[in-house]
Design an enzyme around this catalytic site. Structure first.
Site, PDB file in Angstrom:
ATOM      1  N   ALA A  13      82.590  44.538  48.581  1.00  0.00           N
ATOM      2  CA  ALA A  13      83.858  44.150  49.215  1.00  0.00           C
ATOM      3  C   ALA A  13      84.184  42.696  48.926  1.00  0.00           C
ATOM      4  CB  ALA A  13      83.798  44.419  50.725  1.00  0.00           C
ATOM      5  N   GLY A  14      83.876  42.278  47.699  1.00  0.00           N
ATOM      6  CA  GLY A  14      84.270  40.933  47.259  1.00  0.00           C
ATOM      7  C   GLY A  14      85.723  40.978  46.821  1.00  0.00           C
ATOM      8  N   GLY A  17      86.448  44.323  44.772  1.00  0.00           N
ATOM      9  CA  GLY A  17      86.369  45.526  45.602  1.00  0.00           C
ATOM     10  C   GLY A  17      87.455  45.581  46.663  1.00  0.00           C
ATOM     11  N   ASP A  37      79.692  46.825  51.726  1.00  0.00           N
ATOM     12  CA  ASP A  37      79.112  45.588  51.192  1.00  0.00           C
ATOM     13  C   ASP A  37      77.821  45.334  51.959  1.00  0.00           C
ATOM     14  OD1 ASP A  37      80.607  43.101  49.439  1.00  0.00           O
ATOM     15  OD2 ASP A  37      78.766  42.575  50.503  1.00  0.00           O
ATOM     16  N   SER A 129      81.196  46.428  37.415  1.00  0.00           N
ATOM     17  CA  SER A 129      80.288  45.270  37.422  1.00  0.00           C
ATOM     18  C   SER A 129      79.935  44.889  35.987  1.00  0.00           C
ATOM     19  CB  SER A 129      79.011  45.616  38.197  1.00  0.00           C
ATOM     20  OG  SER A 129      79.325  46.199  39.441  1.00  0.00           O
ATOM     21  N   ASN A 130      79.769  43.588  35.767  1.00  0.00           N
ATOM     22  CA  ASN A 130      79.490  43.088  34.413  1.00  0.00           C
ATOM     23  C   ASN A 130      78.011  42.827  34.171  1.00  0.00           C
ATOM     24  OD1 ASN A 130      81.849  42.918  32.819  1.00  0.00           O
ATOM     25  ND2 ASN A 130      82.636  41.290  34.157  1.00  0.00           N
ATOM     26  N   ARG A 161      96.215  42.831  29.531  1.00  0.00           N
ATOM     27  CA  ARG A 161      96.318  41.397  29.203  1.00  0.00           C
ATOM     28  C   ARG A 161      97.044  41.195  27.874  1.00  0.00           C
ATOM     29  NH1 ARG A 161      90.224  39.928  31.354  1.00  0.00           N
ATOM     30  NH2 ARG A 161      90.884  39.210  33.407  1.00  0.00           N
ATOM     31  N   HIS A 185      83.900  45.221  26.050  1.00  0.00           N
ATOM     32  CA  HIS A 185      84.544  44.212  26.871  1.00  0.00           C
ATOM     33  C   HIS A 185      83.916  42.894  26.470  1.00  0.00           C
ATOM     34  CE1 HIS A 185      86.864  42.988  30.230  1.00  0.00           C
ATOM     35  NE2 HIS A 185      85.879  42.773  31.063  1.00  0.00           N
TER      36      HIS A 185
HETATM   37  N1  LIG Z   1      85.061  45.189  34.192  1.00  0.00           N
HETATM   38  C1  LIG Z   1      85.937  44.219  34.341  1.00  0.00           C
HETATM   39  O1  LIG Z   1      86.936  44.190  33.667  1.00  0.00           O
HETATM   40  C2  LIG Z   1      85.699  43.124  35.350  1.00  0.00           C
HETATM   41  C3  LIG Z   1      86.707  42.198  35.649  1.00  0.00           C
HETATM   42  C4  LIG Z   1      86.469  41.246  36.634  1.00  0.00           C
HETATM   43  C5  LIG Z   1      85.239  41.205  37.292  1.00  0.00           C
HETATM   44  N2  LIG Z   1      84.268  42.107  36.967  1.00  0.00           N
HETATM   45  C6  LIG Z   1      82.971  42.116  37.625  1.00  0.00           C
HETATM   46  O2  LIG Z   1      83.071  42.745  38.901  1.00  0.00           O
HETATM   47  C7  LIG Z   1      82.008  42.285  39.741  1.00  0.00           C
HETATM   48  C8  LIG Z   1      82.561  41.868  41.108  1.00  0.00           C
HETATM   49  O3  LIG Z   1      83.431  40.772  40.982  1.00  0.00           O
HETATM   50  P1  LIG Z   1      84.048  40.068  42.282  1.00  0.00           P
HETATM   51  O4  LIG Z   1      85.041  39.079  41.801  1.00  0.00           O
HETATM   52  O5  LIG Z   1      84.468  41.080  43.279  1.00  0.00           O
HETATM   53  O6  LIG Z   1      82.743  39.295  42.848  1.00  0.00           O
HETATM   54  P2  LIG Z   1      82.481  38.890  44.384  1.00  0.00           P
HETATM   55  O7  LIG Z   1      81.336  37.941  44.384  1.00  0.00           O
HETATM   56  O8  LIG Z   1      83.771  38.471  45.025  1.00  0.00           O
HETATM   57  O9  LIG Z   1      82.044  40.257  45.079  1.00  0.00           O
HETATM   58  C9  LIG Z   1      80.872  40.942  44.785  1.00  0.00           C
HETATM   59  C10 LIG Z   1      80.412  41.588  46.075  1.00  0.00           C
HETATM   60  O10 LIG Z   1      79.313  42.451  45.786  1.00  0.00           O
HETATM   61  C11 LIG Z   1      78.528  42.450  46.964  1.00  0.00           C
HETATM   62  N3  LIG Z   1      77.199  43.031  46.715  1.00  0.00           N
HETATM   63  C12 LIG Z   1      76.122  42.465  46.131  1.00  0.00           C
HETATM   64  N4  LIG Z   1      75.084  43.338  46.136  1.00  0.00           N
HETATM   65  C13 LIG Z   1      75.524  44.470  46.729  1.00  0.00           C
HETATM   66  C14 LIG Z   1      74.924  45.730  47.006  1.00  0.00           C
HETATM   67  N5  LIG Z   1      73.652  45.993  46.677  1.00  0.00           N
HETATM   68  N6  LIG Z   1      75.687  46.665  47.627  1.00  0.00           N
HETATM   69  C15 LIG Z   1      76.964  46.402  47.970  1.00  0.00           C
HETATM   70  N7  LIG Z   1      77.582  45.243  47.705  1.00  0.00           N
HETATM   71  C16 LIG Z   1      76.871  44.288  47.097  1.00  0.00           C
HETATM   72  C17 LIG Z   1      78.483  40.979  47.349  1.00  0.00           C
HETATM   73  O11 LIG Z   1      78.038  40.800  48.688  1.00  0.00           O
HETATM   74  C18 LIG Z   1      79.942  40.580  47.129  1.00  0.00           C
HETATM   75  O12 LIG Z   1      80.706  40.693  48.314  1.00  0.00           O
HETATM   76  C19 LIG Z   1      81.333  41.145  38.963  1.00  0.00           C
HETATM   77  O13 LIG Z   1      80.157  41.616  38.328  1.00  0.00           O
HETATM   78  C20 LIG Z   1      82.382  40.764  37.924  1.00  0.00           C
HETATM   79  O14 LIG Z   1      81.811  40.169  36.782  1.00  0.00           O
HETATM   80  C21 LIG Z   1      84.484  43.061  36.017  1.00  0.00           C
END
Ligand SMILES: NC(=O)c1ccc[n+]([C@@H]2O[C@H](COP(=O)([O-])OP(=O)(O)OC[C@H]3O[C@@H](n4cnc5c(N)ncnc54)[C@H](O)[C@@H]3O)[C@@H](O)[C@H]2O)c1
Length: 319
Positions: A13-14, A17, A37, A129-130, A161, A185
């Protein structure tokens, strides 16, 4: 009013999410959106907030927030989800590559995937997730799900984009621009200029080659450009739009064709790797990979991208 159906869970839920959950709820086509989360109270708080927006925005989809633990407590709330979007994991900081996240995020994504498989054995899983291609491959291994039921989000975002940059360069509405990116990606993203058009005209007829190259480079660097400006996290509005559309395509089961990270098994002469390709999406996940006609150069680029991600994906089982 159309009937709502289905349950979709967003893990993490970052920024990514929570915006994905918002978009999914506002579509008003699901019964329930579950947001989880490991940060105590965060998903419950965001769900309460989102539910309170329902009278204003006029949607009836219920949003449920649930704190979980890495060993699986709380996952009962996700039980029987039709679709799960995995956003859990660290985002990049300025100067980091997506690959710098691999060890930490592999630990997180593996445990999330195992819990998802236990509670939603029939779900279609969309990974964001990346590093994306590797986390998609790892999720398939950890869930043991058929490959068609595990896919990743990257191509929708890279394509969006690219389209935006072209529209901005020509000062035309985004709606008249059609672009396509395949491959991985990141550095091995493969733009497909032969499939790019503006008002139906080939991109090469409306922009000079060096200008197209600049826009391709900016697209390839699109995530890092946002990270450098934000300084504390990565992009989420366009990424969440892309993931939510994919989840909706699964829900709608209409066979929408979109660029996604899917298991490739012989298409383009490439086998045994998760790669960015166009695919037809339905309730069962990837119905089929759709092969498009590529120039020799584009095909060579796609095969190169496949080999680059293949090596990394082979290592994920040990992470
Ligand atoms: N595929 C894509 O195109 C793309 C684009 C942007 C970001 N991302 C990736 O998406 C991911 C999330 O980005 P964000 O900006 O939301 O980061 P963020 O830090 O805002 O949120 C990540 C959340 O994951 C939670 N988390 C960690 N471990 C967990 C678990 N075991 N269970 C449940 N939740 C858990 C954290 O507490 C946090 O709230 C990153 O890895 C980022 O690199 C991918």
């Amino acid at each position: 009013m159309s009937a709502r159906s289905g349950k979709v869970t967003v893990v993490g839920a970052g920024f990514y999410g929570s915006t994905t959950a918002q978009r999914l709820a506002e579509y008003d086509v699901f019964d329930t959106v579950v947001l989880t989360d490991i940060i105590e109270g965060r998903p419950e708080g965001l769900a309460l907030d989102l539910n309170q927006s329902r009278p204003v925005e006029g949607f009836e989809t219920r949003v449920v927030g649930q704190t979980t633990t890495p060993d699986g407590a709380g996952y009962e709330a996700t039980e029987g989800s039709d679709i799960v979007v995995i956003t859990a994991g660290l985002p990049r900081k300025p100067g980091m590559s997506r690959m710098d996240l691999i060890e930490t995020n592999a630990r997180i994504v593996r445990s999330v995937a195992e819990n998802v498989a236990r509670h939603s054995p029939d779900a279609v899983v969309i990974v964001v997730s990346n590093p994306l291609d590797e986390m998609t491959a790892l999720t398939q291994l950890a869930t043991g799900f058929p490959r068609r039921r595990v896919l990743g989000q990257a191509g929708m975002l890279d394509t969006a984009r690219f389209s935006y940059f072209v529209a901005e360069a020509l000062d035309v509405p985004v709606g008249v621009v059609q672009t396509l990116t395949l491959g991985s990606h990141g550095d091995t993203m493969v733009p497909v200029p032969s499939r790019c058009t503006v008002e139906g005209k080939p991109l090469a007829d409306v922009l000079p080659a060096d200008r197209i190259d600049e826009l391709v480079a900016r697209t390839r660097n699109g995530g890092a450009e946002v990270v450098a400006l934000l300084k504390t996290g990565s992009a989420y509005y366009a990424p969440s739009a892309a993931a939510a559309r994919m989840a909706r395509a699964v829900h709608d089961d209409a066979g929408a064709v979109m660029p996604v990270c899917a298991w490739v098994d012989g298409e383009y002469g490439i086998s045994g790797v998760y790669l960015g390709v166009e695919a037809e999406i339905g309730r069962e996940g990837v119905r089929r990979v759709v092969e498009t006609e590529l120039t020799d150069g584009e095909l060579a680029g796609l095969r190169e991208a496949a080999e680059a991600v293949r090596a990394k994906q082979a290592d994920v089982k040990d992470l």
